[in-house]
Design a protein around this motif. Structure first.
Motif, PDB file in Angstrom:
ATOM      1  N   GLN A 294      32.071  30.778  40.649  1.00 33.87           N
ATOM      2  CA  GLN A 294      33.055  31.403  41.259  1.00 33.87           C
ATOM      3  C   GLN A 294      34.420  30.466  40.810  1.00 33.87           C
ATOM      4  O   GLN A 294      35.504  30.691  40.833  1.00 33.87           O
ATOM      5  CB  GLN A 294      32.978  31.831  42.610  1.00 33.87           C
ATOM      6  CG  GLN A 294      32.146  33.193  42.710  1.00 33.87           C
ATOM      7  CD  GLN A 294      32.853  34.385  41.902  1.00 33.87           C
ATOM      8  OE1 GLN A 294      34.272  34.465  41.661  1.00 33.87           O
ATOM      9  NE2 GLN A 294      32.116  34.918  41.213  1.00 33.87           N
ATOM     10  N   GLU A 295      33.776  28.999  41.058  1.00 25.33           N
ATOM     11  CA  GLU A 295      35.027  28.055  40.913  1.00 25.33           C
ATOM     12  C   GLU A 295      35.481  28.028  39.704  1.00 25.33           C
ATOM     13  O   GLU A 295      36.473  27.787  39.222  1.00 25.33           O
ATOM     14  CB  GLU A 295      34.455  26.623  41.221  1.00 25.33           C
ATOM     15  CG  GLU A 295      34.254  26.344  42.645  1.00 25.33           C
ATOM     16  CD  GLU A 295      33.669  25.099  43.248  1.00 25.33           C
ATOM     17  OE1 GLU A 295      33.871  24.200  42.365  1.00 25.33           O
ATOM     18  OE2 GLU A 295      33.401  24.745  44.477  1.00 25.33           O
ATOM     19  N   LEU A 296      34.346  28.060  38.467  1.00 26.37           N
ATOM     20  CA  LEU A 296      34.589  28.107  37.076  1.00 26.37           C
ATOM     21  C   LEU A 296      35.644  29.310  36.788  1.00 26.37           C
ATOM     22  O   LEU A 296      36.546  29.147  36.127  1.00 26.37           O
ATOM     23  CB  LEU A 296      33.326  28.384  36.407  1.00 26.37           C
ATOM     24  CG  LEU A 296      32.745  26.839  36.208  1.00 26.37           C
ATOM     25  CD1 LEU A 296      31.374  27.295  35.490  1.00 26.37           C
ATOM     26  CD2 LEU A 296      33.353  25.960  35.437  1.00 26.37           C
ATOM     27  N   GLN A 297      35.239  30.298  37.260  1.00 25.59           N
ATOM     28  CA  GLN A 297      36.008  31.482  37.187  1.00 25.59           C
ATOM     29  C   GLN A 297      37.461  31.512  37.543  1.00 25.59           C
ATOM     30  O   GLN A 297      38.578  31.587  36.799  1.00 25.59           O
ATOM     31  CB  GLN A 297      35.546  32.812  37.955  1.00 25.59           C
ATOM     32  CG  GLN A 297      36.338  34.093  37.944  1.00 25.59           C
ATOM     33  CD  GLN A 297      36.191  34.997  36.643  1.00 25.59           C
ATOM     34  OE1 GLN A 297      36.013  34.157  35.536  1.00 25.59           O
ATOM     35  NE2 GLN A 297      36.289  36.288  36.807  1.00 25.59           N
ATOM     36  N   ARG A 298      37.481  31.070  38.744  1.00 24.74           N
ATOM     37  CA  ARG A 298      39.047  30.538  39.222  1.00 24.74           C
ATOM     38  C   ARG A 298      39.840  29.604  38.399  1.00 24.74           C
ATOM     39  O   ARG A 298      41.142  29.852  38.197  1.00 24.74           O
ATOM     40  CB  ARG A 298      39.156  30.014  40.818  1.00 24.74           C
ATOM     41  CG  ARG A 298      38.635  31.018  41.614  1.00 24.74           C
ATOM     42  CD  ARG A 298      39.007  30.656  43.258  1.00 24.74           C
ATOM     43  NE  ARG A 298      37.940  29.725  43.446  1.00 24.74           N
ATOM     44  CZ  ARG A 298      36.847  29.806  44.040  1.00 24.74           C
ATOM     45  NH1 ARG A 298      36.286  31.193  44.326  1.00 24.74           N
ATOM     46  NH2 ARG A 298      36.042  28.895  44.599  1.00 24.74           N
TER      47      ARG A 298
END
Length: 274
Positions: free
Chosen positions: A184-188
């Motif tokens: 999710q951090e990579l996605q953001r």
């Protein structure tokens, strides 16, 4: 996009890690995006000038250069009253390897499964873990780790006593992979890159082009080097990584000629003070 908006994108990180920005400059500009494996020295004045255009004070640049010399990343040499910096041999090799990921020279294709490695029976678990982590394995417990499998890429080299298997990239293994690599951090991060640069029209002005090139690479480098290229089953259905990578590649291609023109005009890679 104006120079002010580009600098805003760079300095949105508080505080800006100047040493990391210098690493970006050496890997992208000095090593010609990883293609020049033995680049020559760069005069301090050229580094100070480029970093000042990027909004970094000279005192911070000098401190960060000294830090990189102390850590063995750079080598400092003097010719008369002038100081030059070049990459240490080990650093150049590591930067070239990273360039394969950053610039797409080494394109990974997920196989759809995960390597599952257990080291509980290894005679030296600490050494086994360190060896596997150096190969990209992430540990979800003291004795078990995961790494995505990619087409054409060998499985991790196993330490003595380690046990390996392939796991489907769904269910518990997929959930563990999402947590280990903070998907999710990579996605953001990818979404932020798209939001900042999707409307960027590559500049023909050489000075704006070199600023844009360094800033784009700096922001994307840190994302790409954290992204292990996981199977689709592990990723969100609206995964932004592919679109961000495509935008990054397109902008770099457009910026190459004018930014290289600026570097030539400045004599940046000349190894002299001219």
């Amino acid at each position: 996009m104006t120079a002010d908006r580009l600098l805003e994108a760079l300095h949105s990180d508080r505080p800006l890690r100047v040493w990391s920005l210098i690493v970006t400059i050496f890997g992208d500009v000095v090593m010609r995006q990883g293609r020049d494996l033995a680049p020559g020295p760069v005069w301090t004045g050229h580094l100070l000038d480029l970093l000042e255009r990027l909004g970094v004070e000279p005192g911070l640049v000098r401190t960060s250069l000294s830090r990189l010399v102390s850590s063995g990343v750079l080598i400092r040499a003097k010719t008369g009253r002038n100081t030059f910096y070049k990459l240490a041999g080990d650093s150049a090799a590591a930067f070239a390897l990273a360039a394969g990921t950053i610039y797409g020279h080494r394109s990974l294709q997920p196989e759809g499964r995960l390597h599952l490695i257990v080291i509980d029976r290894a005679p030296d678990r600490k050494a086994a873990r360190e060896s596997l982590e150096a190969q990209g394995v992430r540990f979800l417990s003291p004795g078990a780790g995961l790494k995505p499998a990619h087409h054409g890429i060998d499985a991790p080299t196993l330490p003595d006593g380690a046990i390996a298997a392939l796991a489907a990239a769904d269910g518990a293994a997929g959930a563990a992979a999402r947590d280990l690599w903070r998907v999710q951090e990579l996605q953001r991060a990818y979404q932020d890159f798209l939001a900042r640069f999707s409307d960027f029209a590559p500049a023909v002005d050489p000075e704006i082009a070199i600023l844009a090139r360094v800033i784009l690479v700096h922001r994307m480098r840190r994302i790409l080097l954290r992204d292990p290229v996981l199977p689709a089953a592990v990723l969100p259905t609206d995964w932004a990584g592919d679109a961000a990578r495509a935008l990054f590649a397109r902008l770099l291609t457009a910026l190459e000629e004018p930014s290289e023109r600026w570097l030539t005009q400045q004599g940046f890679r000349s190894g002299t003070t001219d």
